[in-house]
Design a protein around this motif. Structure first.
Motif, mmCIF file in Angstrom:
data_model
loop_
_atom_site.group_PDB
_atom_site.id
_atom_site.type_symbol
_atom_site.label_atom_id
_atom_site.label_comp_id
_atom_site.label_asym_id
_atom_site.label_seq_id
_atom_site.Cartn_x
_atom_site.Cartn_y
_atom_site.Cartn_z
ATOM 1 N N ASP A 1 -5.651 91.285 26.621
ATOM 2 C CA ASP A 1 -6.388 90.803 25.447
ATOM 3 C C ASP A 1 -7.000 91.948 24.647
ATOM 4 O O ASP A 1 -7.242 91.817 23.460
ATOM 5 N N HIS A 2 -7.329 93.054 25.343
ATOM 6 C CA HIS A 2 -7.989 94.178 24.686
ATOM 7 C C HIS A 2 -7.254 95.482 25.000
ATOM 8 O O HIS A 2 -6.892 95.711 26.149
ATOM 9 N N VAL A 3 -7.078 96.306 23.960
ATOM 10 C CA VAL A 3 -6.558 97.648 24.187
ATOM 11 C C VAL A 3 -7.635 98.636 23.746
ATOM 12 O O VAL A 3 -8.162 98.530 22.635
ATOM 13 N N VAL A 4 -7.999 99.564 24.637
ATOM 14 C CA VAL A 4 -8.972 100.601 24.281
ATOM 15 C C VAL A 4 -8.240 101.950 24.238
ATOM 16 O O VAL A 4 -7.565 102.319 25.186
ATOM 17 N N LEU A 5 -8.375 102.653 23.117
ATOM 18 C CA LEU A 5 -7.848 104.020 23.044
ATOM 19 C C LEU A 5 -8.985 104.973 23.371
ATOM 20 O O LEU A 5 -9.984 105.032 22.654
ATOM 21 N N HIS A 6 -8.799 105.710 24.452
ATOM 22 C CA HIS A 6 -9.814 106.642 24.938
ATOM 23 C C HIS A 6 -9.509 107.973 24.236
ATOM 24 O O HIS A 6 -8.476 108.597 24.465
ATOM 25 N N CYS A 7 -10.405 108.372 23.316
ATOM 26 C CA CYS A 7 -10.064 109.447 22.361
ATOM 27 C C CYS A 7 -10.702 110.793 22.675
ATOM 28 O O CYS A 7 -10.769 111.659 21.799
ATOM 29 N N ALA A 8 -11.195 110.994 23.906
ATOM 30 C CA ALA A 8 -11.932 112.227 24.209
ATOM 31 C C ALA A 8 -11.103 113.483 23.977
ATOM 32 O O ALA A 8 -11.634 114.538 23.645
ATOM 33 N N ALA A 9 -9.774 113.400 24.165
ATOM 34 C CA ALA A 9 -8.946 114.606 24.044
ATOM 35 C C ALA A 9 -8.329 114.738 22.660
ATOM 36 O O ALA A 9 -7.511 115.615 22.423
ATOM 37 N N ILE A 10 -8.711 113.862 21.748
ATOM 38 C CA ILE A 10 -8.113 113.899 20.406
ATOM 39 C C ILE A 10 -8.972 114.767 19.493
ATOM 40 O O ILE A 10 -10.129 114.443 19.233
ATOM 41 N N ASN A 11 -8.415 115.886 19.033
ATOM 42 C CA ASN A 11 -9.180 116.813 18.182
ATOM 43 C C ASN A 11 -8.973 116.561 16.707
ATOM 44 O O ASN A 11 -9.708 117.059 15.879
ATOM 45 N N ASP A 12 -7.914 115.826 16.361
ATOM 46 C CA ASP A 12 -7.635 115.576 14.950
ATOM 47 C C ASP A 12 -6.764 114.329 14.832
ATOM 48 O O ASP A 12 -6.002 114.005 15.747
ATOM 49 N N ILE A 13 -6.901 113.631 13.711
ATOM 50 C CA ILE A 13 -6.038 112.482 13.405
ATOM 51 C C ILE A 13 -5.608 112.674 11.966
ATOM 52 O O ILE A 13 -6.448 112.679 11.071
ATOM 53 N N ASP A 14 -4.328 112.874 11.719
ATOM 54 C CA ASP A 14 -3.912 113.071 10.329
ATOM 55 C C ASP A 14 -3.595 111.731 9.663
ATOM 56 O O ASP A 14 -3.714 110.672 10.291
ATOM 57 N N LEU A 15 -3.205 111.777 8.395
ATOM 58 C CA LEU A 15 -3.039 110.533 7.644
ATOM 59 C C LEU A 15 -1.925 109.677 8.230
ATOM 60 O O LEU A 15 -2.024 108.445 8.269
ATOM 61 N N SER A 16 -0.859 110.310 8.711
ATOM 62 C CA SER A 16 0.236 109.545 9.326
ATOM 63 C C SER A 16 -0.272 108.813 10.555
ATOM 64 O O SER A 16 0.065 107.652 10.781
ATOM 65 N N ALA A 17 -1.053 109.508 11.360
ATOM 66 C CA ALA A 17 -1.564 108.899 12.576
ATOM 67 C C ALA A 17 -2.555 107.791 12.242
ATOM 68 O O ALA A 17 -2.620 106.775 12.934
ATOM 69 N N LEU A 18 -3.318 107.982 11.158
ATOM 70 C CA LEU A 18 -4.232 106.930 10.726
ATOM 71 C C LEU A 18 -3.433 105.683 10.356
ATOM 72 O O LEU A 18 -3.766 104.566 10.757
ATOM 73 N N ASP A 19 -2.339 105.887 9.589
ATOM 74 C CA ASP A 19 -1.461 104.765 9.256
ATOM 75 C C ASP A 19 -0.933 104.098 10.523
ATOM 76 O O ASP A 19 -0.855 102.876 10.610
ATOM 77 N N SER A 20 -0.557 104.936 11.502
ATOM 78 C CA SER A 20 -0.024 104.379 12.745
ATOM 79 C C SER A 20 -1.079 103.559 13.467
ATOM 80 O O SER A 20 -0.769 102.508 14.023
ATOM 81 N N LEU A 21 -2.319 104.040 13.457
ATOM 82 C CA LEU A 21 -3.385 103.278 14.110
ATOM 83 C C LEU A 21 -3.559 101.930 13.416
ATOM 84 O O LEU A 21 -3.747 100.894 14.064
ATOM 85 N N GLU A 22 -3.496 101.939 12.073
ATOM 86 C CA GLU A 22 -3.570 100.667 11.321
ATOM 87 C C GLU A 22 -2.434 99.738 11.753
ATOM 88 O O GLU A 22 -2.625 98.547 11.993
ATOM 89 N N GLU A 23 -1.241 100.334 11.832
ATOM 90 C CA GLU A 23 -0.043 99.575 12.184
ATOM 91 C C GLU A 23 -0.186 99.003 13.594
ATOM 92 O O GLU A 23 0.098 97.828 13.836
ATOM 93 N N ILE A 24 -0.664 99.853 14.507
ATOM 94 C CA ILE A 24 -0.865 99.413 15.889
ATOM 95 C C ILE A 24 -1.853 98.256 15.912
ATOM 96 O O ILE A 24 -1.644 97.231 16.553
ATOM 97 N N MET A 25 -2.942 98.420 15.121
ATOM 98 C CA MET A 25 -3.967 97.375 15.097
ATOM 99 C C MET A 25 -3.393 96.064 14.572
ATOM 100 O O MET A 25 -3.612 94.998 15.153
ATOM 101 N N HIS A 26 -2.599 96.148 13.476
ATOM 102 C CA HIS A 26 -2.029 94.925 12.912
ATOM 103 C C HIS A 26 -1.071 94.260 13.882
ATOM 104 O O HIS A 26 -1.086 93.053 14.065
ATOM 105 N N ARG A 27 -0.236 95.085 14.546
ATOM 106 C CA ARG A 27 0.741 94.507 15.468
ATOM 107 C C ARG A 27 0.049 93.869 16.647
ATOM 108 O O ARG A 27 0.413 92.791 17.091
ATOM 109 N N LEU A 28 -0.983 94.568 17.166
ATOM 110 C CA LEU A 28 -1.723 93.997 18.288
ATOM 111 C C LEU A 28 -2.364 92.687 17.854
ATOM 112 O O LEU A 28 -2.354 91.700 18.588
#
Lengths: 584, 584
Positions: B497-524
């Protein structure tokens, strides 16, 4: 063996569960998509510079092959706007539009593109498409939409115009404007206005009249068919072809022919780069649609198998009189919304188009090309969205630079230059970023065992002890950067006796990086400085044990950074408190 | 402005501190290096297919220019083996060896290579050289050494032979073996045996005789000069030139001439790829030596300024009758060991070589080419080291594949194919790895607030809650991989029911990845699953706030993973204990 077969032929999986209800749903979807695809196929053939029947042929066998090898349940394969434009741009360098050589080169391009996609799929290289960044794709699609719409204005006005860049097209249109054919302009202008109204105004109007959402949606999609019927009847009834209105004319009444692409080495060499670009752009467009639709039904798409599906579809197009194809956005959404449940819906669409190719082609004899141009223009202007410029500017200047270059180069130098620049810039920016990982000098948060960036936190450090945390795996691209970074820091500060590399964020160390660590250790040792490692992860430690570094490491490997500091700090030595200049 | 000048002209920095002691040290080093360089320069000109004086000219003005613009205190610039071989390989496609066109093309190659290096330096693109991985360089140098040594056998035997690949060279040698010239073979064989003995046996022998380490080292380096003197006298005294021994012959007695490279567009286009490869390989060789030597004295090398130094050196070579040059390994080490303290030592070496060019050239009239070939063979066999194959095989199969391909292609298809393949493979492997970051499913270590990989530790998880930790920054190359990964995991498990992205090791998110996160969120969200983020770093959070994702995130952003689990776990829901399959 059976599992290998089901992996490469998804048909064997869904085919087994096929029943009457699925059949009904697939059939309904197929009828709706067929009606939509007839004018669209003809129009994209026009855009690609090919005879109209090529558009129909490119939608028949490719759909059937994708139904066997593709993994998406709802993707509809065929000619699409951007790929058709790229086809026209690359073929125009090889032969004149309308010549036999041009049509044969289109087959060769499809064959080459199919072979590339198939090879990428079999070698599982689907990940390569990830190197086109989203902003670059968005910029490219927008600029292509502008180019496509501009390239169709000549058909709307009944004049000649040539060119593959925006300035060329605009100048050529201006130059030929005096030859404007009024009847064509009236039909073209009318059809465009009608189709825009259908897109924007029809759906709400129908809804106000009480028509259901789905029905209104389908009627809206049928708008182009209405435009085709009305303008064809007008040209036939009023004899406008004699007034200079360009019509589709005689189209062979036949199933897709068996064709042989020209596979001579010279031609293939000339087409290689365009074929690579068409394959990648087509794949990216197709996989995005397929994944969006699959997510809605919690289904899965296998990107590498998708490459195989699209590869065979393009090979099919090459041998049956078509041109490069891919999964189209609008038709796939219509297919999905109409209830298609399996690729069988695609197969039924193919049968519908085959019937159209055999039976309906005489009816489109008087279809004006201006109507097809109007169909294209209304379709592609939906793709044009310059907001990506604003969005990327706000978010990150590097992304903005890539988008701006892609848009500008596509408009000013053509699609191939634009998309090549986009790919090169995307990869270049990526290489640049990954070659300079984030390296932080860390110190201890007073009274704890936590270590933090000295620029962001007030932490304790010792003048003789330098601890660097590398926030990325070490490999050849950033190994030398680390060398330089450590060397610069130590050469400038003669107080340093110990350097500790805090390795908690390092997931891998390749052979180049191992060499660099040896080099760093030797250089430090020349300066009388000892190198230590701390918090090395298990798998990385396993790998290091296979190299020679640990055998002659000048310092030690500490389990925790805290152990390292306790062991290396000068007894009773002064600590310094950092003055953080950046804060989280 | 003065700081800009001192940045681009390091001479202004070290020149100010120059005193009498430094002068003495530099002069001594210059004498030793000059003696070593005379035969080496002649030999490398032979290897590059150019007249012997070109080797001297290539060592005079380039050294002077590097002394002004370079940052290394001890680097000695001039012709080197690998670059000379690459020069010969690329020029042989343009003109016949010995023709005027060949010598002019060598100038053009040096000019183009200089311009490329200079441009890279001014644009601060030194980091690009990092994309040649160490194992690939090692493989390339080894294979080049084999090729170079083989290419010189013809001079040792006094026969003709041609070819740029190992099979071509060996076949050609076999074919011409019957034309063997015995006097040449005796001189060549004798010189080679003598030089090998000098390398291996002379130093220990001298040390046993009580000669000091440094003196023994310098006598060893003077071995080639002895071979040159003895064989020249032998040929002169015994009149061997009449017996078919090939000699150097008349060399103009002159300072380097002023020459103009041919800069026609056609020639430059043909030379572009070789020039890029020569520049990169030359830069990598040079910077490695410079950094190793600088470290020994705790000095600093600026890679971008090094590019400028090498770029001007090559431009200098182009306008004074030379060919492509770079910082050489052996001569720099000799220079350093002999006590050179500043680039002035290089300038004095240049003066020494200029005197040699004017005064000594008549003395080498009878110098046999076989002796020069022997010098080259003994020098390059020191570079041949196939142990890189074993080392990379032991350490990592990906590195091994790159090394093997580089060695095989260099030997079988020539230096350009080999080094191109190495670059492409290095970057390809890098792109492949970075496009699939490590993504771990994590759970809570029982009784703690720590979260660890379920495959490595026995941890608690909840069936309705999926937590994924991404061990890399998110950007376009891996964004889609994350999409696929989440989609696959969630589509296969309807309990989530829930997906948590644990982001401690993420130093940057570029625009493509932001789009992907949106896409992931919509699909979920289409699947009825909510997306949450946890432990987002400060700077990443700042950036995310500039995009739209946070405004409509279906879930929440949690400060810690522990908070996330406490908030999202089903009240009283069962926990599962993972069965770790991998252990640290």
């Amino acid at each position: 063996m059976p599992s290998l077969l089901t992996r490469y032929v998804p048909l064997l999986t869904w085919g087994r569960e096929y029943d009457r209800l699925t059949l009904t749903n697939d059939l309904i979807a197929a009828v709706i998509v067929t009606i939509m695809l007839i004018p669209q196929s003809l129009a994209y053939a026009l855009l690609a510079g090919l005879p109209p029947e090529a558009g129909l042929y490119a939608s028949i066998v490719p759909i059937l092959l994708y139904a066997v090898f593709g993994t998406s349940r709802a993707l509809a394969v065929g000619p699409v706007a951007v790929v058709s434009l790229m086809t026209a741009a690359s073929l125009s360098e090889i032969a004149a539009q309308g010549s036999m050589g041009y049509a044969v080169a289109a087959l060769s391009l499809a064959a080459l593109s199919g072979a590339i996609l198939l090879a990428m799929g079999l070698l599982r290289l689907g990940f390569l498409a990830n190197f086109l960044s989203h902003p670059v794709i968005a910029g490219f699609i927008t600029a292509s939409g502008v180019l496509i719409a501009t390239s169709q204005i000549k058909h709307l006005l009944g004049i000649h115009a040539e060119g593959h860049t925006l300035p060329e097209l605009l100048l050529s249109l201006l130059e030929h404007l005096p030859q404007l054919n009024w009847p064509t302009a009236l039909i073209g202008g009318g059809a465009t206005a009608f189709l825009f109204w259908v897109r924007r105004g029809l759906n709400p109007a129908l809804r106000r009249l009480g028509v259901g959402t789905r029905q209104a949606g389908f009627l809206t999609k049928a708008g182009p068919v209405a435009a085709v019927v009305v303008t064809t009847l007008a040209v036939w009834g009023l004899g406008l072809a004699q007034s200079g209105v360009k019509i589709v004319g005689a189209v062979p009444q036949a199933l897709p022919p068996l064709t042989l692409p020209d596979l001579s080495q010279d031609l293939l060499a000339q087409l290689l780069l365009p074929a690579v670009l068409i394959s990648v752009i087509g794949f990216v467009e197709s996989i995005s649609v397929a994944q969006t639709l699959a997510a809605k039904r919690r289904q899965r798409i296998d990107p590498d198998q998708e490459l195989i599906g699209l590869g065979t579809a393009n090979l099919g197009a090459a041998f049956t009189g078509g041109f490069p194809v891919t999964g189209g956005f609008s038709r796939s959404v219509v297919n999905f919304d109409a209830g298609a449940e399996t690729p069988a819906a695609g197969a039924f669409t193919a049968i519908g188009l085959a019937i159209a190719a055999v039976a309906l082609t005489p009816l489109i004899y008087f279809l004006p090309k201006a109507t097809l141009a109007a169909t294209i223009i209304t379709a592609v202007l939906g793709l044009v969205d310059f907001s990506i410029l604003r969005k990327s500017w706000d978010y990150s200047k590097a992304d903005f630079a890539a988008v701006l270059a892609t848009i500008a180069l596509t408009l000013l130098m053509g699609v191939e230059a634009g998309v090549s620049a986009g790919v090169v810039l995307s990869i270049g920016l990526h290489l640049y970023k990954s070659s300079r990982p984030h390296i932080a000098e860390v110190g201890r948060v007073p009274g704890t065992e936590h270590f933090r960036n000295i620029l962001r936190h007030e932490v304790e450090t010792y003048p003789s002890l330098l601890t660097l945390r590398v926030d990325e795996s070490l490999f050849f691209a950033n190994a030398r950067f680390l060398e330089d970074c450590i060397h610069r820091r130590v050469a400038d500060d003669p107080q340093i006796d110990h350097v500790v590399l805090h390795c908690a964020a390092i997931n891998d160390i390749d052979l180049s990086a191992l060499d660099s660590l040896e080099e760093i250790m030797h250089r430090l040792s020349e300066m009388g400085v000892t190198l230590h490692l701390s918090e090395v992860k298990g798998p990385v430690m396993d790998r290091l044990r296979r190299g020679a570094l640990l055998d002659h490491l000048t310092g030690k490997v500490f389990l925790s950074q805290h152990d390292a500091v306790e062991a290396l700090r000068p007894a009773g030595g002064e600590t310094r408190l950092s003055a953080p200049s950046l804060r989280d």
